[in-house]
Design a protein around this motif. Structure first.
Motif, PDB file in Angstrom:
ATOM      1  N   VAL A  98     -21.304 -20.131  14.241  1.00 20.55           N
ATOM      2  CA  VAL A  98     -20.109 -20.069  15.088  1.00 20.55           C
ATOM      3  C   VAL A  98     -19.063 -21.086  14.636  1.00 20.55           C
ATOM      4  O   VAL A  98     -17.864 -20.782  14.610  1.00 20.55           O
ATOM      5  N   THR A 143     -13.877 -16.355  19.755  1.00 20.80           N
ATOM      6  CA  THR A 143     -14.599 -16.310  18.476  1.00 20.80           C
ATOM      7  C   THR A 143     -16.062 -15.891  18.609  1.00 20.80           C
ATOM      8  O   THR A 143     -16.498 -14.952  17.931  1.00 20.80           O
ATOM      9  N   ALA A 178     -17.118 -19.753  11.818  1.00 20.03           N
ATOM     10  CA  ALA A 178     -16.179 -18.729  12.284  1.00 20.03           C
ATOM     11  C   ALA A 178     -14.961 -19.367  12.939  1.00 20.03           C
ATOM     12  O   ALA A 178     -13.835 -18.874  12.791  1.00 20.03           O
ATOM     13  N   GLU A 179     -15.168 -20.489  13.638  1.00 18.50           N
ATOM     14  CA  GLU A 179     -14.057 -21.188  14.286  1.00 18.50           C
ATOM     15  C   GLU A 179     -13.088 -21.751  13.244  1.00 18.50           C
ATOM     16  O   GLU A 179     -11.870 -21.718  13.444  1.00 18.50           O
ATOM     17  N   VAL A 203     -11.597 -25.460  15.106  1.00 13.57           N
ATOM     18  CA  VAL A 203     -10.420 -24.592  14.975  1.00 13.57           C
ATOM     19  C   VAL A 203      -9.280 -25.378  14.329  1.00 13.57           C
ATOM     20  O   VAL A 203      -8.578 -24.869  13.437  1.00 13.57           O
ATOM     21  N   MET A 224      -8.662 -18.921  21.338  1.00 12.03           N
ATOM     22  CA  MET A 224      -9.339 -18.453  20.120  1.00 12.03           C
ATOM     23  C   MET A 224     -10.765 -19.003  20.037  1.00 12.03           C
ATOM     24  O   MET A 224     -11.681 -18.319  19.588  1.00 12.03           O
ATOM     25  N   ALA A 225     -10.939 -20.242  20.500  1.00 15.53           N
ATOM     26  CA  ALA A 225     -12.291 -20.819  20.535  1.00 15.53           C
ATOM     27  C   ALA A 225     -13.186 -20.028  21.485  1.00 15.53           C
ATOM     28  O   ALA A 225     -14.380 -19.846  21.234  1.00 15.53           O
ATOM     29  N   VAL A 256     -11.093 -18.794  11.974  1.00 13.24           N
ATOM     30  CA  VAL A 256     -10.065 -18.433  12.959  1.00 13.24           C
ATOM     31  C   VAL A 256      -8.891 -19.413  12.867  1.00 13.24           C
ATOM     32  O   VAL A 256      -7.722 -19.012  12.943  1.00 13.24           O
ATOM     33  N   LEU A 275     -17.851 -12.415  17.140  1.00 12.16           N
ATOM     34  CA  LEU A 275     -19.024 -12.455  16.253  1.00 12.16           C
ATOM     35  C   LEU A 275     -20.136 -11.571  16.793  1.00 12.16           C
ATOM     36  O   LEU A 275     -20.796 -10.838  16.042  1.00 12.16           O
TER      37      LEU A 275
END
Length: 623
Positions: free
Chosen positions: A34, A20, A37-38, A291, A16-17, A41, A24
């Protein structure tokens, strides 16, 4: 079975990292940092969402290392040259003198801290939180990780207003981290006495002087390449030593990591090493940490508590008021939109709020739900404050922006050079001592010459020389050139070029990062090249096929291969200089920020390409 679960959770988090930033980019959500966003997520895959990730030994260890490295990079982000820059104060368009950056920034931060303390007591009195000092730290802190990129994108780092915003954030970062360490030592029953923190700072001072002494040794430079990479090893050793010492004296490990970052920043590392550290941190450890911050947040438990739900808007208002009221002092010099935009950018918080909330929950000062609420507020500020700043900050025209070049000494070399530069992307100004009346009329009709009484440091300081991007020193006195070159570097001039004939002086200046040219050596090299490689000289001297250097500053081309380079035209990439490396370009070569590109082609096209690569796409949209 436990081992299988741990690897599965780690696999999900790392995947997922990785995905992401791609998502974006594909969804064109570049306004969202970012790291934010992490966290989002993490919310989706963690306790607040599908709950498919469970913290274990693998994730706990990597997340802790990510947190430590994040604090190290936060310390590394602090640019201490901002404190030493003392440029001549210009007159603003409204007729007022520019403010003193350091004095104004210090006064504003004191105002922010006092107001944060008052607001914290209000939150305590209304029953939202029990510890006023912790809340003061949370309200008064500012995220350098949000402020610095935003200022860079807007090309405001070298302006006075940009320096003021940066200095406020730097002072806030330093002060809140130190106060957080003191807070922990006073409130954690397992901590030692506060005075033991002095041991940590004393060790930091000793390590700084050791590093300064070893930095320029020849054997260190030899060991910095290949498989040894002694610089990177030294940095990680420093982090581990200070983190271990920090825990030994009863402080938080992040204080040692932050101090390590500050020490490395003070030692002025080369950009190649900084790039390596950024790549390792933001490419591996730090995304796992962010995350996992999202994974551990339980938003539903927060929403079930009406008091915590009510705290979110009140805290956001408090964060804004704590910055807006003190920053309004800038209204003396700047317009209202500039002041309000600056206030919003300084409202951004992230890393240190996460640190303070995590530590507060660990030592029992706040609950886990309160920790989640504070982190959620920090995430919200990191999303909307840069957007509001870009919308509100007054737009200026920089399409035809030229690079200022100051040349000291008008002679047969500098006069024609200044005239040629003027037709390109540069704005050269010649400084020369008083000339004869009949010569003055002819010179001024052909060149921009600013007369000065002498070349003393005091006289030069009263001019715009030290405010230029490039300073060229070509007076008839090489000792004077050397002296002024060192002064120019101390004043923060990015590039200084001096005319020096003595090899001893040349070596001394190179230690100060001054570029040197010599009439004798230039003539000697030119003659040899004309004998051995006449066609190379034609390339260098022909205006249409000359070699040009372009520094890549546009983030849009970072990581792009030359095969995918979107521009076609009369230009060829000859060489790429990256740190100490010299790269022969080919189709699969990927460009990186701060690469120095050596190109050849028609001057018109090269100027167009230079304008495109040396200004970020974000700044063009912004302006």
């Amino acid at each position: 079975m436990d081992q299988h679960v741990s690897v599965t959770s780690l696999l999900i988090v790392v995947t997922m990292a990785f995905l992401t930033p791609i998502l974006l980019h594909r969804l064109k959500l570049n306004a969202i940092p970012v790291v934010v966003a992490e966290i989002i997520v993490g919310l989706i895959i963690g306790k607040s969402g599908f709950n498919i990730v469970h913290e274990d030994m693998w994730l706990s260890t990597l997340s802790t290392l990510g947190f430590i490295f994040l604090m190290f990079l936060s310390g590394l982000e602090i640019d201490f040259t901002a404190f030493s820059r003392s440029k001549r104060r210009e007159t603003l368009p409204n007729g007022k003198k520019e403010p003193n950056s350091f004095v104004v920034s210090s006064v504003i931060f004191i105002g922010i801290f006092v107001l944060s303390l008052i607001l914290s007591y209000i939150f305590v009195k209304t029953g939202f939180i029990e510890n006023a000092f912790l809340m003061t730290l949370i309200i008064s802190t500012i995220s350098l990780g949000v402020v610095v990129p935003t200022l860079k994108e807007a090309h405001l780092m070298k302006t006075v207003i940009g320096q003021i915003i940066l200095l406020i954030a730097v002072i806030a970062d330093l002060a809140t981290m130190i106060l957080l360490a003191i807070f922990v030592s006073l409130n954690d029953s397992g901590s030692s006495n506060t005075w033991l923190l002095l041991i940590l700072f004393a060790a930091g001072v000793v390590l700084y002087f050791v590093g300064k002494r070893l930095k320029n040794r020849s054997f260190i430079k030899t060991l910095s390449t290949g498989t040894v990479q002694i610089g990177t090893r030294a940095v990680f050793t420093l982090i581990i030593v200070l983190v271990g010492l920090s825990e030994t004296v009863g402080a938080e490990n992040i204080l040692g990591a932050f101090l390590a970052g500050v020490l490395v920043s003070l030692l002025s590392p080369n950009q190649e090493l900084v790039h390596k550290l950024d790549s390792f941190g933001y490419g591996f450890l730090i995304p796992i940490f962010f995350v996992m911050v999202g994974v551990d947040l339980d938003i539903w438990s927060m929403f079930s508590d009406k008091k915590l739900l009510l705290l979110i808007p009140f805290l956001l208002i408090g964060l804004l008021l704590s910055k807006l009221i003190p920053v309004y002092l800038l209204k003396i010099w700047y317009d209202t939109k500039t002041v309000i935009a600056s206030s919003f950018l300084l409202t951004s918080t992230l890393s240190l709020v996460i640190a303070a909330a995590t530590i507060g929950e660990r030592i029992g000062v706040i609950t886990e739900q309160m920790k989640g609420t504070l982190i959620l507020v920090a995430v919200i500020t990191s999303i909307f404050t840069p957007i509001v700043f870009k919308k509100l900050f007054p737009r200026e025209e920089i399409i035809n922006k030229k690079i200022p070049v100051a040349i000291l000494g008008a002679n047969q070399i500098t006069l024609p050079i200044s005239r040629e530069l003027k037709s390109g992307l540069y704005e050269p100004i010649l400084y020369h001592t008083q000339i004869k009346k009949d010569e003055k009329q002819i010179a001024n009709s052909l060149f921009d010459i600013e007369e000065i009484p002498d070349y003393s440091f005091e006289t030069i300081e009263k001019t715009r020389v030290f405010d230029s991007e490039i300073v060229v020193l070509s007076t008839g006195d090489q000792e004077l050139n050397a002296s002024l070159a060192i002064k120019a570097k101390e004043k923060g001039v990015p590039r200084v070029i001096a005319r020096i004939e003595s090899p001893e002086l040349e070596q001394k200046l190179k230690e100060h990062d001054v570029e040197v040219f010599s009439s004798f050596m230039s003539t000697k090299v030119l003659l040899r090249a004309m004998i051995e490689s006449p066609h190379v000289i034609n390339i260098l001297t022909n205006q249409e096929t000359a070699l040009y250097e372009i520094v890549l500053k546009n983030e849009a081309f970072d990581g792009m291969s030359l095969r995918r380079f979107p521009f076609t035209g009369d230009v060829i990439f000859v060489r790429i200089f990256r740190g100490k490396d010299s790269i022969v370009p080919h189709g699969d070569t990927e460009l990186q920020l701060h690469d120095r590109l050596i190109v050849t082609g028609s001057k018109e096209y090269v100027d167009e390409l230079k304008n495109e690569l040396e200004f970020s796409e974000a700044s063009k949209r912004f302006y």
